[in-house]
Design a protein around this motif. Structure first.
Motif, PDB file in Angstrom:
ATOM      1  N   LEU A 103       0.836  -1.191   0.000  1.00 45.23           N
ATOM      2  CA  LEU A 103       0.000   0.000   0.000  1.00 45.23           C
ATOM      3  C   LEU A 103       0.877   1.250   0.000  1.00 45.23           C
ATOM      4  O   LEU A 103       0.603   2.216  -0.707  1.00 45.23           O
ATOM      5  N   ALA A 104       1.959   1.213   0.787  1.00 50.09           N
ATOM      6  CA  ALA A 104       2.897   2.334   0.785  1.00 50.09           C
ATOM      7  C   ALA A 104       3.558   2.475  -0.582  1.00 50.09           C
ATOM      8  O   ALA A 104       3.649   3.578  -1.139  1.00 50.09           O
ATOM      9  N   GLN A 105       4.001   1.364  -1.159  1.00 49.35           N
ATOM     10  CA  GLN A 105       4.686   1.405  -2.450  1.00 49.35           C
ATOM     11  C   GLN A 105       3.767   1.901  -3.568  1.00 49.35           C
ATOM     12  O   GLN A 105       4.222   2.553  -4.511  1.00 49.35           O
ATOM     13  N   SER A 106       2.476   1.616  -3.454  1.00 52.12           N
ATOM     14  CA  SER A 106       1.549   1.979  -4.524  1.00 52.12           C
ATOM     15  C   SER A 106       1.549   3.474  -4.823  1.00 52.12           C
ATOM     16  O   SER A 106       1.266   3.895  -5.943  1.00 52.12           O
ATOM     17  N   GLY A 107       1.866   4.297  -3.823  1.00 50.35           N
ATOM     18  CA  GLY A 107       1.847   5.738  -4.037  1.00 50.35           C
ATOM     19  C   GLY A 107       3.145   6.444  -3.699  1.00 50.35           C
ATOM     20  O   GLY A 107       3.216   7.664  -3.768  1.00 50.35           O
ATOM     21  N   TRP A 108       4.179   5.682  -3.299  1.00 50.59           N
ATOM     22  CA  TRP A 108       5.420   6.293  -2.809  1.00 50.59           C
ATOM     23  C   TRP A 108       6.085   7.114  -3.919  1.00 50.59           C
ATOM     24  O   TRP A 108       6.505   6.581  -4.940  1.00 50.59           O
ATOM     25  N   ASN A 109       6.161   8.411  -3.708  1.00 52.40           N
ATOM     26  CA  ASN A 109       6.750   9.339  -4.670  1.00 52.40           C
ATOM     27  C   ASN A 109       6.069   9.272  -6.037  1.00 52.40           C
ATOM     28  O   ASN A 109       6.714   9.429  -7.084  1.00 52.40           O
ATOM     29  N   LYS A 110       4.759   9.030  -6.027  1.00 52.01           N
ATOM     30  CA  LYS A 110       3.973   8.986  -7.258  1.00 52.01           C
ATOM     31  C   LYS A 110       2.811   9.964  -7.150  1.00 52.01           C
ATOM     32  O   LYS A 110       2.358  10.287  -6.052  1.00 52.01           O
TER      33      LYS A 110
END
Length: 600
Positions: free
Chosen positions: A219-226
């Motif tokens: 879930l964190a990776q899905s939006g990390w710096n995006k």
């Protein structure tokens, strides 16, 4: 002895020191000096015991105060102007002792895990079963991933390593990028899910614990710096949450308060926890030393200095929005008139009578309330790393995804699972991102985790979160005893003043018209005198019912006096500073982080 074996001995020393939490038959083994990596892993029991410091001793420096400041005070769950205040006020530096303690502690977890991942395949005797080897390896991957996940959301770029011997030979290493750290964490959780058993024995984690953490990391990776969250990743998050929910391994505890009583340690809602040694047999480092920091003297018979750990203005506003949310409130903060049968039970229970709200979570009462298992600076209470409740909010947030709001039935069901446990009516209208933030803050307040979610959201919605930090939250406010009044509708009237001043929310008014100033204080719902009573000016009560309006936070900030502390969050202070000793010894801390070499 080879360097590898020397390093292994260092780790095994920590294992044996942590055995206050182990069975007597293991304590009866020969002394430490007879063990080497080559001779230790001789049985299933020995291998499993070697994992136990991953749940206590390795975390001890982090758990001893730093955890409160990093996870809760930075989130503005509560405020203590006299202890850990540098975290709440974002004044930590590379010389802040607890910053160094947390950094060291999390790398201790990494080092312990690496040693297990190296030693178990090499040194296990033939008598050790394959299932136990897999379980221990799975736990090492899981806990290493947890440590790095904390570090990512605390410092951003950190140093990744998998080989203790290599680091011992060459400790000067570059920082790795945030994206690399997150990928590393996800890989560790995936490996843990492959190795751990379906059912964890003796409170050791199962594969579903790894899947729950994998869902949170993804879930964190899905939006990390995006600019927007990746939809495919979000679908995977939902699928993982469903696996955990449908596994039948966990359930929400019916009584929210019982989650924070030692008699309910290792309950059915626990996905992963720091499991501390019994205070009666444990030693420093393997016991939960937080009890005096969280507790005040009236509710215990051991040393306590947590008198000034008080509710934040943020949380008071949340509780005022929905007064019916009383079960979670009474499990989190003491408030006027609340009775607890299990605190000071030998005296017939305890009723909180102050016009204040002090911390309740982590307060276990007296020695008798803990069935004798309480000592000064040694609490029998486990420390949650993840509760099952988290999985429901992970799922709801993933289903919300990039939308402004959602009325998806599954999202509402997940969101409402916690509301129903709190004896609140189910939400029927669509939920928003702001609702997710609010629900997390109330559910996990003072569980040392809210700030880490804030950082995850910041990496996805930086401007939204900066606005939230600086314009929605009320930071650096202090509330004193007699500054909170419980109203008949169970809302709270309160006043406060900025840290660094003394009752700045007091101004002088000529109320009576006799030319003399009268001491009046601004409260959230009106002007009150020094006794807390609403004052009348020209025959009109100065309260909300009669048109009185103001925002206490905004008002005081427009009249900031000398000495007042203000907190503004920016890109420069969201992440904590690195310990100065590391920065001085490693020139890489002054260079850009690099991608990690995933050579497998």
């Amino acid at each position: 002895m080879k360097a590898k074996n020397i390093f292994s001995m260092m780790v095994l020393a920590g294992v044996v020191l942590a055995m206050g939490s182990c069975k007597e038959d293991f304590l009866d083994r020969p002394p430490l000096h007879q063990y080497t990596a080559e001779t230790y892993y001789a049985s299933d029991d020995a291998v499993i015991k070697a994992t136990e410091p991953l749940y206590n001793k390795a975390w001890s420096y982090y758990n001893n105060n730093a955890i409160i400041g990093m996870g809760s005070l930075r989130a503005n769950d509560a405020m203590n102007p006299y202890q850990n205040a540098e975290f709440a006020l974002f004044q930590t530096t590379g010389l802040t002792e607890d910053v160094a303690h947390a950094w060291s502690s999390m790398y201790t977890v990494v080092t312990f895990a690496n040693a297990l991942l190296n030693n178990i395949p090499q040194y296990c005797y033939p008598e050790v079963s394959e299932s136990v080897k897999n379980q221990a390896l799975g736990e090492a991957y899981l806990m290493r991933g947890v440590a790095y996940f904390y570090m990512l959301r605390s410092w951003g770029p950190v140093i990744l390593y998998e080989d203790n011997d290599e680091v011992a030979r060459n400790p000067i290493r570059p920082l790795n990028t945030e994206e690399s750290v997150l990928q590393f964490v996800i890989r560790d959780f995936e490996r843990a899910a492959e190795l751990l058993p379906e059912t964890g024995k003796d409170n050791h984690p199962s594969l579903y614990a790894a899947k729950a953490f994998l869902a949170k990391a993804l879930l964190a990776q899905s939006g990390w710096n995006k600019t927007s969250r990746d939809e495919q990743t979000l679908r995977r998050v939902v699928s993982l949450c469903d696996e955990v929910i449908n596994s039948g391994k966990y359930s929400l505890l019916d009584d929210y308060e019982n989650l924070f009583r030692p008699q309910y340690n290792d309950n059915e809602e626990t996905i992963l926890a720091m499991r501390w040694a019994d205070p009666l047999v444990g030693s420093w480092g393997d016991v939960n030393a937080l009890v005096p920091t969280l507790t005040f003297s009236e509710v215990t018979d051991v040393s306590a200095w947590g008198n000034n750990l008080q509710v934040s203005v943020d949380m008071l506003d949340y509780y005022n929005e929905e007064p019916a949310d009383s079960f979670r409130l009474r499990g989190t903060f003491f408030s006027q008139g609340r009775y607890y049968s299990y605190i000071r039970s030998e005296d017939g229970g305890y009723t909180y009578t102050k016009k204040w709200m002090q911390n309740k979570k982590g307060v276990v009462g007296t020695t008798a309330d803990c069935d004798g298992h309480l000592k000064s600076q040694a609490s029998p209470l486990n420390t949650y790393i993840m509760r099952y409740a988290d999985v429901f909010l992970i799922k709801a947030e993933a289903l919300l995804g990039n939308q402004e709001q959602t009325d998806d039935a599954e999202a509402l069901a997940a969101f409402n699972a916690l509301r129903l446990r709190a004896k609140l009516p189910a939400r029927t209208n669509p939920i928003t991102f702001a609702d997710i933030i609010r629900e997390r803050r109330i559910e996990f307040c003072m569980e040392y985790c809210n700030w880490y979610d804030f950082v995850t959201w910041y990496r996805w919605k930086p401007q939204y979160m900066l606005n939230f930090f600086n314009n929605t939250q009320h930071r650096a406010f202090q509330i004193q005893e007699n500054d909170i009044i419980r109203n008949v509708d169970n809302t709270f009237s309160y006043t406060g003043f900025p840290v660094g001043t003394w009752y700045f929310s007091t101004w002088d008014y000529d109320v009576t018209g006799d030319g003399q100033n009268d001491e009046i204080r601004y409260w959230n719902d009106g002007l009150r005198d020094t006794n807390g009573k609403i004052v009348t000016i020209n025959g009109v009560p100065q309260d909300i019912a009669h048109g009185y309006k103001f925002n206490l936070d905004s008002l005081i900030r427009t009249k900031i006096p000398d000495g007042a502390v203000t907190v503004t969050l920016t890109e420069s202070n969201i992440f904590m500073p690195y310990p100065e000793s590391d920065v001085l010894q490693n020139d890489y801390f002054h260079k850009d982080p690099v991608a990690y070499d995933f050579n497998d």
